[in-house]
Design an enzyme around this catalytic site. Structure first.
Site, PDB file in Angstrom:
ATOM      1  N   LYS A  30       0.849  -1.198   0.000  1.00  0.00           N
ATOM      2  CA  LYS A  30       0.000   0.000   0.000  1.00  0.00           C
ATOM      3  C   LYS A  30       0.881   1.244   0.000  1.00  0.00           C
ATOM      4  O   LYS A  30       1.883   1.311   0.735  1.00  0.00           O
ATOM      5  CB  LYS A  30      -0.901  -0.017   1.241  1.00  0.00           C
ATOM      6  CG  LYS A  30      -1.925   1.110   1.295  1.00  0.00           C
ATOM      7  CD  LYS A  30      -2.840   0.927   2.498  1.00  0.00           C
ATOM      8  CE  LYS A  30      -3.944   1.953   2.572  1.00  0.00           C
ATOM      9  NZ  LYS A  30      -4.867   1.698   3.705  1.00  0.00           N
ATOM     10  N   SER A 105      -9.534   1.816   2.737  1.00  0.00           N
ATOM     11  CA  SER A 105      -8.692   2.561   1.827  1.00  0.00           C
ATOM     12  C   SER A 105      -7.677   1.710   1.069  1.00  0.00           C
ATOM     13  O   SER A 105      -7.038   2.180   0.134  1.00  0.00           O
ATOM     14  CB  SER A 105      -7.935   3.637   2.616  1.00  0.00           C
ATOM     15  OG  SER A 105      -7.090   3.049   3.601  1.00  0.00           O
ATOM     16  N   SER A 129     -10.017  -0.556   6.686  1.00  0.00           N
ATOM     17  CA  SER A 129      -9.330  -0.384   5.412  1.00  0.00           C
ATOM     18  C   SER A 129      -8.646  -1.601   4.819  1.00  0.00           C
ATOM     19  O   SER A 129      -8.225  -1.571   3.669  1.00  0.00           O
ATOM     20  CB  SER A 129      -8.317   0.756   5.517  1.00  0.00           C
ATOM     21  OG  SER A 129      -8.963   1.985   5.660  1.00  0.00           O
TER      22      SER A 129
END
Length: 370
Positions: A30, A105, A129
């Site tokens: 990420k 996210s 997330s």
């Protein structure tokens, strides 16, 4: 790599794989997580050309175990959102459900896993997330118990709730990654004899109570076939509203750039940070005390079962502000409690300890594939 889903911000030429349990497995990190010498944007315009000089501890551990970094995953700006609609790098698309949100996210990680662009993902989870995008994209994601995996080298959202965790297409792969990340033995599959609490109404973290949702009942029969005893249960509410602590810590994380560079934030996150500037200090301290007190709660069951979403996945062009609270009703409480939780599709298994969650999840997967 061919990426029609806008899952990747920066591609990386893989280095030779080291020997280990993850040898040669393609890892997508990420883009909130630092990687030395590799552009790391935090999903923002402000850090569009940022190249860290350090690598986050979690990435170092996975690479040392044989994983090879192949890129940095797209995400909601600064990881503060549930849809992965990014104003600077574009919206992540859902390979499993075209036209639906991939969740956020860590949406880029989940989409890439679903599309076969990588084998492993390293995401973060502060309110949903890892688990929400894993569910939306039909993969597996673990939010470890708070403090179990180092967050060094990760841009903070809310330090009291931030976690780093593994994502993959199977529970077995997630469990192996967890073992590498925590330096603990991989748990054995185990669910027989556990008492499992069925959650149909999650606790709130402040504000109106969530609606009753019976989606978790779909998993009861299988759990009982595996030898668990399932009972209806509930988790008490926190003593006070915990949101002020979230907003306060988010504001602190952006103190160097907000409000000084507010125009360089997207509208969605800028609005949240503007609100964060208005939080009353007294409310923050009450919220902090509430979190501390709530984390002393000892469950009456070994494990909980609940849905991740329990409703239809929202459209990809939804208004994030409209869906963020209902979409995280069964997710956010466990960040505040600091517990562990895993998403296997829309199934969520929850307990204070990672080992309990992973053991049950492995047993669930073994039964499904065996």
């Amino acid at each position: 790599m061919s990426d029609p889903y806008n899952a990747v911000i920066t591609e990386v030429e893989p280095a030779p794989a080291r020997p280990g349990p993850l040898h040669g497995r393609r890892l997508l990190v990420k883009d909130l997580i630092d990687t030395a010498g590799i552009r790391t944007t935090y999903g923002s315009k402000i850090y569009a050309d940022h190249v860290p000089t350090r690598t986050a501890v979690a990435v170092e551990r996975l690479v040392a175990a044989g994983a090879v970094v192949v890129g940095k995953a797209n995400l909601h700006e600064f990881a503060w959102g549930v849809t992965s609609q990014n104003p600077w790098y574009g919206t992540v698309e859902n390979p499993r459900l075209p036209g639906r949100t991939p969740g956020g996210s860590s949406g880029g990680n989940a989409a890439a896993l679903a599309a076969g662009l990588c084998d492993l993902g390293l995401g973060t989870d502060t309110g949903c997330s890892i688990r929400l995008p894993a569910s939306c994209c039909g993969v597996v994601g673990l939010k470890p118990a708070w403090g179990r995996v180092p967050v060094d080298g990760v841009f903070p959202l809310c330090r009291s709730f931030d976690t780093v965790g593994p994502m993959a297409r199977t529970v077995a792969e997630v469990a192996t990654m967890w073992s590498v990340l925590t330096r603990e033995p991989r748990p054995a599959a185990h669910i027989e004899g556990l008492t499992v609490g069925l959650l149909t109404r999650p606790p709130s973290v402040g504000g109106p109570a969530a609606a009753v949702n019976h989606a978790g009942e779909a998993y009861v029969e299988r759990l009982e076939e595996l030898g668990a005893r399932v009972v209806e249960t509930a988790i008490p509410e926190p003593p006070e509203d915990t949101w002020p602590l979230f907003f306060h810590e988010a504001a602190e994380a952006h103190r160097d750039t907000f409000p000084a560079r507010a125009s360089e934030y997207g509208e969605n996150v800028r609005g949240k940070l503007e609100h964060a500037q208005t939080v009353d200090p007294g409310a923050v301290e009450r919220a902090r005390a509430s979190v501390v007190a709530w984390r002393t709660y000892e469950p009456e069951v070994d494990l909980y079962v609940a849905p991740v979403l329990g409703v239809e996945v929202p459209p990809v062009d939804c208004d994030e502000l409209d869906v963020r609270i209902p979409a995280t009703a069964f997710l956010r409480p466990f960040n505040v409690l600091g517990w562990s939780a895993i998403a296997i599709g829309d199934l969520q298994l929850i307990a204070p300890r990672d080992e309990i969650v992973l053991g049950a999840a492995l047993a669930w997967e073994d039964a499904a594939t065996g």
